[in-house]
Design a protein around this motif. Structure first.
Motif, PDB file in Angstrom:
ATOM      1  N   HIS A   9      -5.181  -2.148  -3.125  1.00 53.45           N
ATOM      2  CA  HIS A   9      -5.305  -0.740  -2.680  1.00 53.45           C
ATOM      3  C   HIS A   9      -4.791   0.249  -3.767  1.00 53.45           C
ATOM      4  CE1 HIS A   9      -4.872   2.505   0.115  1.00 53.45           C
ATOM      5  NE2 HIS A   9      -3.710   2.823  -0.154  1.00 53.45           N
ATOM      6  N   PHE A  18       1.266   9.929  -1.472  1.00 57.65           N
ATOM      7  CA  PHE A  18       1.442   8.696  -0.471  1.00 57.65           C
ATOM      8  C   PHE A  18       2.610   8.857   0.602  1.00 57.65           C
ATOM      9  CE2 PHE A  18       5.032   6.217  -1.981  1.00 57.65           C
ATOM     10  CZ  PHE A  18       5.310   6.889  -3.200  1.00 57.65           C
ATOM     11  N   LYS A  21       1.280  10.057   4.074  1.00 62.48           N
ATOM     12  CA  LYS A  21       0.321   9.505   4.833  1.00 62.48           C
ATOM     13  C   LYS A  21       1.084   8.697   5.823  1.00 62.48           C
ATOM     14  CE  LYS A  21      -3.151  11.028   2.633  1.00 62.48           C
ATOM     15  NZ  LYS A  21      -4.422  11.591   3.211  1.00 62.48           N
ATOM     16  N   ASP A  22       0.197   8.024   6.746  1.00 66.60           N
ATOM     17  CA  ASP A  22       0.980   7.115   7.882  1.00 66.60           C
ATOM     18  C   ASP A  22       1.383   5.745   7.250  1.00 66.60           C
ATOM     19  OD1 ASP A  22       0.536   8.995   9.472  1.00 66.60           O
ATOM     20  OD2 ASP A  22      -1.291   8.241  10.334  1.00 66.60           O
ATOM     21  N   ARG A  23       0.500   5.229   6.061  1.00 64.84           N
ATOM     22  CA  ARG A  23       0.964   3.834   5.853  1.00 64.84           C
ATOM     23  C   ARG A  23       2.534   3.685   5.393  1.00 64.84           C
ATOM     24  NH1 ARG A  23      -3.772   0.852   2.665  1.00 64.84           N
ATOM     25  NH2 ARG A  23      -2.539  -1.187   2.172  1.00 64.84           N
ATOM     26  N   ARG A  24       3.013   2.528   5.691  1.00 64.96           N
ATOM     27  CA  ARG A  24       4.339   2.306   5.191  1.00 64.96           C
ATOM     28  C   ARG A  24       4.405   0.973   4.303  1.00 64.96           C
ATOM     29  NH1 ARG A  24       4.814   6.457   6.522  1.00 64.96           N
ATOM     30  NH2 ARG A  24       5.457   7.574   8.354  1.00 64.96           N
ATOM     31  N   TYR A  25       5.503   1.222   3.436  1.00 61.53           N
ATOM     32  CA  TYR A  25       5.465   0.028   2.505  1.00 61.53           C
ATOM     33  C   TYR A  25       6.533  -0.580   2.420  1.00 61.53           C
ATOM     34  CZ  TYR A  25       1.591   2.909   0.732  1.00 61.53           C
ATOM     35  OH  TYR A  25       0.362   3.308   0.463  1.00 61.53           O
ATOM     36  N   ASP A  26       6.751  -2.164   2.452  1.00 61.39           N
ATOM     37  CA  ASP A  26       7.826  -2.934   2.345  1.00 61.39           C
ATOM     38  C   ASP A  26       8.543  -2.547   1.170  1.00 61.39           C
ATOM     39  OD1 ASP A  26       7.089  -4.100   4.673  1.00 61.39           O
ATOM     40  OD2 ASP A  26       5.569  -5.700   3.661  1.00 61.39           O
ATOM     41  N   ALA A  43       8.115   6.812   3.596  1.00 62.78           N
ATOM     42  CA  ALA A  43       6.818   6.163   3.400  1.00 62.78           C
ATOM     43  C   ALA A  43       7.325   4.559   3.580  1.00 62.78           C
ATOM     44  CB  ALA A  43       6.237   6.264   2.001  1.00 62.78           C
ATOM     45  N   ALA A  45       8.563   0.980   5.095  1.00 66.48           N
ATOM     46  CA  ALA A  45       8.683   0.360   6.570  1.00 66.48           C
ATOM     47  C   ALA A  45      10.242   0.196   6.893  1.00 66.48           C
ATOM     48  CB  ALA A  45       8.131  -1.270   6.325  1.00 66.48           C
TER      49      ALA A  45
END
Ligand SMILES: NC(=O)c1ccc[n+]([C@@H]2O[C@H](COP(=O)([O-])OP(=O)(O)OC[C@H]3O[C@@H](n4cnc5c(N)ncnc54)[C@H](OP(=O)(O)O)[C@@H]3O)[C@@H](O)[C@H]2O)c1
Length: 139
Positions: A9, A18, A21-26, A43, A45
């Motif tokens: 991605h 980023f 946006k709704d995406r959450r990252y580890d 952003a 998790a």
């Protein structure tokens, strides 16, 4: 280029932010320092890790130093892990990297190679902030 070395991605920073946006990252490795710590944490998790790695060179006195100190302090109080790091090259680590490259698990990207006599141009190219991968100087 980033996809060709294995990314699933890719976010184009010129088109989207980023952190909005709704995406959450580890895990976030922040090489640029153009977002606040709170934007970056949004952003992440809930138990994600942020490594403020550098950048911020528009700040003449402290570069990214303020963010590194801020991350250290915040780390004690939040569910996220905020851990700056400073590379310290070791032979053993370089051997591991070499093995990963030889096994095809890491693909190095060399943007340009300069002879030692053009080291100042090499540094100028990196200083421009848009080197695509690494810049090598041959000795
Ligand atoms: N912690 C340590 O011990 C340590 C050691 C070495 C380096 N570092 C840090 O690691 C970082 C990366 O270093 P580097 O040598 O790879 O050089 P760099 O000049 O920071 O990286 C260049 C890359 O950054 C991209 N870029 C520029 N602006 C961006 C933005 N706003 N958002 C996303 N990407 C952006 C460029 O892509 P485009 O050309 O598409 O703009 C280019 O691919 C630096 O901040 C450096 O200080 C830390």
């Amino acid at each position: 280029m980033v996809r060709s070395i294995g990314a699933d991605h890719v976010v184009d920073y010129a088109r989207e932010d980023f952190t909005r946006k709704d995406r959450r990252y580890d895990f976030i490795l922040d090489n640029v320092a153009n977002h606040s710590l709170s934007d970056l944490r949004r952003a992440l998790a809930p138990t994600g890790t942020l490594v403020p790695n550098g950048g911020g060179f528009d700040n003449r006195w402290f570069a990214g130093g303020g963010r590194v100190v801020g991350a250290h302090v915040l780390d004690r109080f939040v569910s996220h892990t905020l851990r700056p790091f400073l590379v310290s090259p070791k032979l053993e680590d370089l051997v591991v990297l070499k093995e990963l490259i030889e096994a095809g698990k890491v693909t190095p990207v060399i943007d340009r190679v300069y002879p030692l006599s053009e080291a100042s141009q090499a540094i100028g190219h990196v200083g421009g902030g848009h080197a695509r991968g690494k810049v090598a100087v041959t000795v």
